[in-house]
Design a protein around this motif. Sequence first.
Motif, PDB file in Angstrom:
ATOM      1  N   ARG A 147      -4.136  26.900  12.563  1.00  0.00           N
ATOM      2  CA  ARG A 147      -4.048  26.277  11.238  1.00  0.00           C
ATOM      3  C   ARG A 147      -5.445  25.976  10.701  1.00  0.00           C
ATOM      4  O   ARG A 147      -6.326  25.522  11.430  1.00  0.00           O
ATOM      5  CB  ARG A 147      -3.236  24.989  11.344  1.00  0.00           C
ATOM      6  N   ILE A 148      -5.654  26.232   9.416  1.00  0.00           N
ATOM      7  CA  ILE A 148      -6.915  25.936   8.755  1.00  0.00           C
ATOM      8  C   ILE A 148      -6.695  24.765   7.809  1.00  0.00           C
ATOM      9  O   ILE A 148      -5.806  24.800   6.957  1.00  0.00           O
ATOM     10  CB  ILE A 148      -7.425  27.161   7.969  1.00  0.00           C
ATOM     11  N   THR A 149      -7.498  23.712   7.956  1.00  0.00           N
ATOM     12  CA  THR A 149      -7.317  22.498   7.168  1.00  0.00           C
ATOM     13  C   THR A 149      -8.000  22.626   5.798  1.00  0.00           C
ATOM     14  O   THR A 149      -8.801  23.533   5.563  1.00  0.00           O
ATOM     15  CB  THR A 149      -7.906  21.286   7.906  1.00  0.00           C
ATOM     16  N   ARG A 150      -7.700  21.675   4.930  1.00  0.00           N
ATOM     17  CA  ARG A 150      -8.300  21.680   3.594  1.00  0.00           C
ATOM     18  C   ARG A 150      -9.813  21.491   3.683  1.00  0.00           C
ATOM     19  O   ARG A 150     -10.574  22.096   2.934  1.00  0.00           O
ATOM     20  CB  ARG A 150      -7.679  20.561   2.764  1.00  0.00           C
ATOM     21  N   ARG A 151     -10.262  20.627   4.606  1.00  0.00           N
ATOM     22  CA  ARG A 151     -11.699  20.408   4.747  1.00  0.00           C
ATOM     23  C   ARG A 151     -12.395  21.672   5.236  1.00  0.00           C
ATOM     24  O   ARG A 151     -13.519  21.976   4.834  1.00  0.00           O
ATOM     25  CB  ARG A 151     -11.974  19.256   5.716  1.00  0.00           C
ATOM     26  N   GLN A 152     -11.721  22.423   6.104  1.00  0.00           N
ATOM     27  CA  GLN A 152     -12.296  23.683   6.546  1.00  0.00           C
ATOM     28  C   GLN A 152     -12.464  24.660   5.386  1.00  0.00           C
ATOM     29  O   GLN A 152     -13.488  25.316   5.252  1.00  0.00           O
ATOM     30  CB  GLN A 152     -11.417  24.312   7.627  1.00  0.00           C
ATOM     31  N   TRP A 153     -11.438  24.761   4.546  1.00  0.00           N
ATOM     32  CA  TRP A 153     -11.545  25.646   3.387  1.00  0.00           C
ATOM     33  C   TRP A 153     -12.700  25.230   2.485  1.00  0.00           C
ATOM     34  O   TRP A 153     -13.426  26.075   1.941  1.00  0.00           O
ATOM     35  CB  TRP A 153     -10.243  25.642   2.586  1.00  0.00           C
ATOM     36  N   MET A 154     -12.889  23.914   2.331  1.00  0.00           N
ATOM     37  CA  MET A 154     -14.015  23.424   1.528  1.00  0.00           C
ATOM     38  C   MET A 154     -15.334  23.849   2.168  1.00  0.00           C
ATOM     39  O   MET A 154     -16.264  24.299   1.488  1.00  0.00           O
ATOM     40  CB  MET A 154     -13.947  21.892   1.411  1.00  0.00           C
ATOM     41  N   GLY A 155     -15.412  23.707   3.494  1.00  0.00           N
ATOM     42  CA  GLY A 155     -16.621  24.121   4.201  1.00  0.00           C
ATOM     43  C   GLY A 155     -16.877  25.608   4.075  1.00  0.00           C
ATOM     44  O   GLY A 155     -18.027  26.046   3.927  1.00  0.00           O
ATOM     45  N   PHE A 156     -15.803  26.400   4.142  1.00  0.00           N
ATOM     46  CA  PHE A 156     -15.953  27.852   3.975  1.00  0.00           C
ATOM     47  C   PHE A 156     -16.582  28.170   2.624  1.00  0.00           C
ATOM     48  O   PHE A 156     -17.467  29.025   2.517  1.00  0.00           O
ATOM     49  CB  PHE A 156     -14.597  28.551   4.068  1.00  0.00           C
ATOM     50  N   GLY A 157     -16.091  27.485   1.591  1.00  0.00           N
ATOM     51  CA  GLY A 157     -16.601  27.749   0.253  1.00  0.00           C
ATOM     52  C   GLY A 157     -18.069  27.381   0.109  1.00  0.00           C
ATOM     53  O   GLY A 157     -18.874  28.164  -0.412  1.00  0.00           O
ATOM     54  N   VAL A 158     -18.428  26.170   0.581  1.00  0.00           N
ATOM     55  CA  VAL A 158     -19.821  25.730   0.494  1.00  0.00           C
ATOM     56  C   VAL A 158     -20.726  26.645   1.315  1.00  0.00           C
ATOM     57  O   VAL A 158     -21.810  27.051   0.871  1.00  0.00           O
ATOM     58  CB  VAL A 158     -19.948  24.269   0.978  1.00  0.00           C
ATOM     59  N   GLY A 159     -20.274  26.976   2.525  1.00  0.00           N
ATOM     60  CA  GLY A 159     -21.072  27.848   3.385  1.00  0.00           C
ATOM     61  C   GLY A 159     -21.255  29.230   2.797  1.00  0.00           C
ATOM     62  O   GLY A 159     -22.341  29.819   2.878  1.00  0.00           O
ATOM     63  N   ALA A 160     -20.197  29.760   2.202  1.00  0.00           N
ATOM     64  CA  ALA A 160     -20.284  31.094   1.599  1.00  0.00           C
ATOM     65  C   ALA A 160     -21.284  31.108   0.451  1.00  0.00           C
ATOM     66  O   ALA A 160     -22.061  32.059   0.302  1.00  0.00           O
ATOM     67  CB  ALA A 160     -18.910  31.542   1.114  1.00  0.00           C
ATOM     68  N   VAL A 161     -21.273  30.030  -0.365  1.00  0.00           N
ATOM     69  CA  VAL A 161     -22.249  29.940  -1.455  1.00  0.00           C
ATOM     70  C   VAL A 161     -23.664  29.889  -0.889  1.00  0.00           C
ATOM     71  O   VAL A 161     -24.583  30.560  -1.393  1.00  0.00           O
ATOM     72  CB  VAL A 161     -21.975  28.697  -2.323  1.00  0.00           C
ATOM     73  N   GLY A 162     -23.856  29.113   0.184  1.00  0.00           N
ATOM     74  CA  GLY A 162     -25.181  29.007   0.803  1.00  0.00           C
ATOM     75  C   GLY A 162     -25.673  30.339   1.341  1.00  0.00           C
ATOM     76  O   GLY A 162     -26.822  30.733   1.113  1.00  0.00           O
ATOM     77  N   VAL A 163     -24.805  31.035   2.057  1.00  0.00           N
ATOM     78  CA  VAL A 163     -25.188  32.343   2.593  1.00  0.00           C
ATOM     79  C   VAL A 163     -25.489  33.317   1.453  1.00  0.00           C
ATOM     80  O   VAL A 163     -26.456  34.089   1.504  1.00  0.00           O
ATOM     81  CB  VAL A 163     -24.078  32.909   3.498  1.00  0.00           C
ATOM     82  N   GLY A 164     -24.661  33.261   0.401  1.00  0.00           N
ATOM     83  CA  GLY A 164     -24.878  34.144  -0.741  1.00  0.00           C
ATOM     84  C   GLY A 164     -26.228  33.908  -1.399  1.00  0.00           C
ATOM     85  O   GLY A 164     -26.953  34.859  -1.728  1.00  0.00           O
ATOM     86  N   LEU A 165     -26.595  32.631  -1.572  1.00  0.00           N
ATOM     87  CA  LEU A 165     -27.888  32.313  -2.170  1.00  0.00           C
ATOM     88  C   LEU A 165     -29.039  32.767  -1.272  1.00  0.00           C
ATOM     89  O   LEU A 165     -30.040  33.315  -1.751  1.00  0.00           O
ATOM     90  CB  LEU A 165     -27.995  30.809  -2.414  1.00  0.00           C
ATOM     91  N   ALA A 166     -28.898  32.541   0.040  1.00  0.00           N
ATOM     92  CA  ALA A 166     -29.972  32.901   0.960  1.00  0.00           C
ATOM     93  C   ALA A 166     -30.221  34.402   0.974  1.00  0.00           C
ATOM     94  O   ALA A 166     -31.374  34.853   0.920  1.00  0.00           O
ATOM     95  CB  ALA A 166     -29.642  32.403   2.369  1.00  0.00           C
TER      96      ALA A 166
END
Length: 312
Positions: A147-166
């Motif tokens: 199971r993936i929690t709501r906080r995990q999905w939030m982290g995925f989104g923030v992390g993906a933006v960070g990786v994309g910017l880098a």
Amino acid sequence: MSERDDVRLADRPEAVAVAAAAPGDGSSGAPRWASAAVPAVFVVLWSSAFVAAVFGTGAAPPLLLTFARFALAGVLLAAIALVSRSPWPRGRMLLHVVVVGLLMQAVQFGAFYTAIGAGLPGGVVALVQGFNPVLIALMAGAVLGERITRRQWMGFGVGAVGVGLAVAGELSVSVSAVLLCFVGLLGLSVGTVYQKKFTQGTDVRSSTAVHFLASAPVIGLLSLLLEDQRVSDWGSFGAALGWIVLINSVGTFLLLNMMLRKQDASRVGTLFFLTPSVTALLGWLVIGQTLNPLAIIGLALGGCGVVLAVRR
């Protein structure tokens, strides 16, 4: 140790292998300040692998460096497995272990080292590698039914933006190098989930030796076919290879073993979130490798995202 702790440490297969194989840490009489310094020393030494790879790929073709690392580390771990009388995988299990090794070692490091050799900063490569727990969690949800929690999905989104910017800030270096970085991440993540599904219960010392020994000839053949087998600076090549094998393939894992004996695995796992930033700092201090402002912002966002995604 929880299932999620296992996933965190599975991000670093060599770390699990040598930590399990290592003898007692012998630190019972160590002064308190020395024990307190171990986590910081561990993070610096682990991060130094990316800087050593810059030196190594500057002196020799990246796949040749990767082959040499696999061959030496494979022999070393095989010796550890033999001395400790570890059981070796056989039959179908051996085939599964080989597949895991090709994904987690040959694909991951072959791609990462080639990207570094093309000029991609080690801090960016470390950030992409550090996104592995996020990708594993996504795959585990689809393949293993976790199971993936709501906080995990939030982290995925923030992390993906960070990786994309880098990585967007480094596209001027080489688009192919950035793509190779994600190929390496995919190999590591798919290999980790495959390992979790098909090779549970194997001895980590012997199985990791198989990983290296199975990957070495594949990378060696690719190096023969695709690269000019010439070492321009044997001193730098030997120093980088020695550091990667002895310090990054043995020393850091002995420190990891020491910490796992004294602290919770989840607490130790959080140290890996510091790797991208420390790698970027080491790259600047040791070789003058700088990151543009967009990549720095990406490092910060990526680290926050990964912490949100994997934190209990």
